[in-house]
Scaffold this active site. Structure first.
Site, PDB file in Angstrom:
ATOM      1  N   THR A 261       0.842  -1.204   0.000  1.00 45.41           N
ATOM      2  CA  THR A 261       0.000   0.000   0.000  1.00 45.41           C
ATOM      3  C   THR A 261       0.875   1.251   0.000  1.00 45.41           C
ATOM      4  O   THR A 261       0.728   2.144   0.847  1.00 45.41           O
ATOM      5  CB  THR A 261      -0.955   0.015   1.203  1.00 45.41           C
ATOM      6  OG1 THR A 261      -0.168   0.063   2.405  1.00 45.41           O
ATOM      7  CG2 THR A 261      -1.832  -1.219   1.221  1.00 45.41           C
ATOM      8  N   CYS A 292      -1.406   7.597  -2.571  1.00 45.67           N
ATOM      9  CA  CYS A 292      -2.731   8.224  -2.577  1.00 45.67           C
ATOM     10  C   CYS A 292      -2.789   9.342  -3.611  1.00 45.67           C
ATOM     11  O   CYS A 292      -3.795   9.494  -4.324  1.00 45.67           O
ATOM     12  CB  CYS A 292      -3.076   8.756  -1.188  1.00 45.67           C
ATOM     13  SG  CYS A 292      -1.872   9.905  -0.498  1.00 45.67           S
ATOM     14  N   HIS A 319      -1.191  18.718   0.776  1.00 49.42           N
ATOM     15  CA  HIS A 319      -1.424  17.430   1.426  1.00 49.42           C
ATOM     16  C   HIS A 319      -1.580  17.568   2.935  1.00 49.42           C
ATOM     17  O   HIS A 319      -0.865  18.324   3.592  1.00 49.42           O
ATOM     18  CB  HIS A 319      -0.245  16.496   1.108  1.00 49.42           C
ATOM     19  CG  HIS A 319      -0.550  15.037   1.289  1.00 49.42           C
ATOM     20  ND1 HIS A 319      -0.739  14.462   2.515  1.00 49.42           N
ATOM     21  CD2 HIS A 319      -0.683  14.037   0.375  1.00 49.42           C
ATOM     22  CE1 HIS A 319      -0.982  13.171   2.359  1.00 49.42           C
ATOM     23  NE2 HIS A 319      -0.955  12.894   1.067  1.00 49.42           N
ATOM     24  N   ASN A 457      -6.957  11.263   1.438  1.00 50.40           N
ATOM     25  CA  ASN A 457      -5.722  10.503   1.281  1.00 50.40           C
ATOM     26  C   ASN A 457      -5.671   9.238   2.117  1.00 50.40           C
ATOM     27  O   ASN A 457      -4.771   8.417   1.956  1.00 50.40           O
ATOM     28  CB  ASN A 457      -4.500  11.389   1.622  1.00 50.40           C
ATOM     29  CG  ASN A 457      -4.675  12.177   2.897  1.00 50.40           C
ATOM     30  OD1 ASN A 457      -5.344  13.213   2.910  1.00 50.40           O
ATOM     31  ND2 ASN A 457      -4.077  11.704   3.970  1.00 50.40           N
TER      32      ASN A 457
END
Length: 481
Positions: A261, A292, A319, A457
């Site tokens: 991930t 993300c 972000h 995200n």
């Protein structure tokens, strides 16, 4: 001014609509738990929704999709699906209802209509469920656990069987893990049951046993002793990032596939919806779900690139701060990230501009990128300044994205937002990795445009991971979008 009689009529209609929505919710749940048939309304899940949420989703279809369908019509189609013999599937109730509105005269009845639309569904009747192990239990790991357990249904797809963490698993640790899974400062309370099983070192989530395993070395675990076989490992630790390190998982007994991930080196980096079909699942055993930000911008870049062509551009991502940053000023291996995250805007780097090329090779070397970490705990924004091969306008760009959000391979990835009052907190909990802010688009009828793409995200990315996991595990159901 409304009369008392008029108000009575409105209240009566509201009560009727609410009752119908409640009936629709029951039908949706019956299809899901009994037959693993998931109903969505123009890509918005209907599972575990309240009456108010169902009615609001129908209002959304009128405002955005411009396809006015009522909850009464939706219920009629849903009940007809319940009467059919269908294998596990994911079906857009909104699309079916709208099509039946326009095409009903061409068919004898609803059943005849559904049989015609869902042709080929019988070929997806056999799915072998896949055991899943979460390796790591941080922000993404816990969201994955929540979603996997919420969407288990009859268990015909992904089955969460174990969670691997470092350190001894004491009763106190089990309680802490349970608490973090149950209560989340950003995403709220988990609406399910979680019971500790101290004797077996496990959590009983919604009645299902999920083992807690302690290990420092992936290859040393024997998953078969827990009844886990041919498992898909979802590695969300961030500790293993390249093919060699991730291959250690495959040395463990009971493992067949690994999905990272995070961006990975030497392994396929996949943005689901864009390039998942470019890799032979029987030849590859380790995959990356990219980042993300990459998952947020790649679907939009594909839509724009395929429609207008992209010469070059710049990505600036605003972000949310992450666990990688310091809570207060302290030493950090990267420049600026050592400053207190919750009170500073921090310029830092992002590899998303280059990473896009792994999914869209035609953009190799065409995008520069940078990032600014800002004092919000979740919810981010990507700004794309693109030079195109064709002249565009706000209208043509927005129409392009709207089309891709409604039809084709990117309907799960792109949400077309029409709210001109939207801010970052509004997109928290949105399952789409890319939320296109249509009201913010800038273009001056030339070959340049500036696009604003929101993304949760954590939550949106987690859903992309699960979509990819289903693809890798070969448990993707028949879909009708």
């Amino acid at each position: 001014m409304p009369t008392l009689q008029h108000i009575d009529i409105q209240l009566s209609e509201q009560a009727k609509m609410s009752k119908t929505a409640a009936q629709l919710i029951k039908t949706v749940q019956d299809l899901w738990f009994d037959r693993a048939v998931e109903l969505v309304l123009f890509r918005n899940s209907l599972i575990n929704k309240s009456v108010a949420e169902v009615l609001d989703l129908h209002h959304y279809t009128n405002a955005f999709v411009e396809k006015p369908i009522s909850v009464y019509e939706s219920l009629k189609i849903a009940e007809a699906l319940l009467d059919m013999e269908t294998p596990p599937a994911k079906i857009d109730l909104g699309k079916l209802t709208h099509e039946f509105q326009n095409e009903s005269e061409e068919y004898e009845d609803i059943n005849d209509f559904l049989v015609s639309k869902l042709i080929g569904i019988e070929y997806h009747s056999h799915i072998t469920p896949k055991d899943v192990v979460l390796y790591g239990f941080g922000r993404i790991g816990r969201l994955l656990a929540r979603e996997l357990m919420t969407k288990t249904g009859s268990g015909n797809q992904l089955r969460l069987r174990a969670i691997v963490t470092r350190g001894n698993i004491t009763n106190d640790i089990i309680d802490k893990r349970l608490s973090l899974l149950k209560s989340d400062s950003i995403h709220g309370e988990y609406h399910g049951t979680i019971i500790p099983d101290y004797k077996n070192k496990a959590l009983i989530i919604n009645g299902t046993t999920v083992h807690l395993i302690s290990s420092k070395a992936p290859e040393e675990i024997n998953y078969t002793t827990y009844g886990i076989n041919e498992a898909l490992i979802l590695d969300n630790t961030g500790a293993f990032r390249d093919k060699e390190a991730l291959s250690r998982h495959l040395k463990a007994k009971g493992v067949s596939k690994v999905l990272l991930t995070a961006p990975g080196k030497g392994v396929p980096n996949i943005v689901h919806g864009v390039n998942q079909n470019e890799f032979d699942l029987d030849q590859h055993h380790i995959f990356s779900a990219a980042s993300c930000t990459t998952n947020a911008i790649t679907p939009i870049l594909k839509a724009i690139g395929d429609t207008f062509g992209i010469e070059n551009g710049h990505l600036e991502t605003i972000h949310a701060y992450t666990n990688d940053q310091n809570l207060v000023d302290n030493m950090h291996k990267k420049y600026r990230r050592g400053r207190a995250a919750a009170i500073n805007m921090v310029i830092t780097e992002t590899g998303a501009g280059k990473a896009v090329a792994k999914a869209l090779p035609q953009l190799e070397g065409k995008l520069t990128s940078n990032a600014i970490r800002v004092p919000v705990p979740n919810g981010s924004l990507a700004i794309l300044n693109l030079n195109l091969k064709s002249n565009v306008s706000v209208e043509t760009v927005n129409n392009c994205i709207k089309t891709y959000a409604l039809e084709g391979e990117l309907v799960e990835q792109i949400k077309y937002a029409i709210n001109n009052e939207m801010v970052s907190s509004d997109i928290i909990g949105n399952a789409a990795p890319a939320i296109f802010d249509s009201n913010a688009t800038i273009s001056e009828h030339d070959k340049n445009c500036v696009l604003y793409v929101w993304y949760d995200n954590e939550y949106g990315y987690s859903h992309q991971v699960i979509r990819l996991a289903k693809h890798i595990a070969k448990v993707r159901r028949f879909t009708y979008y």
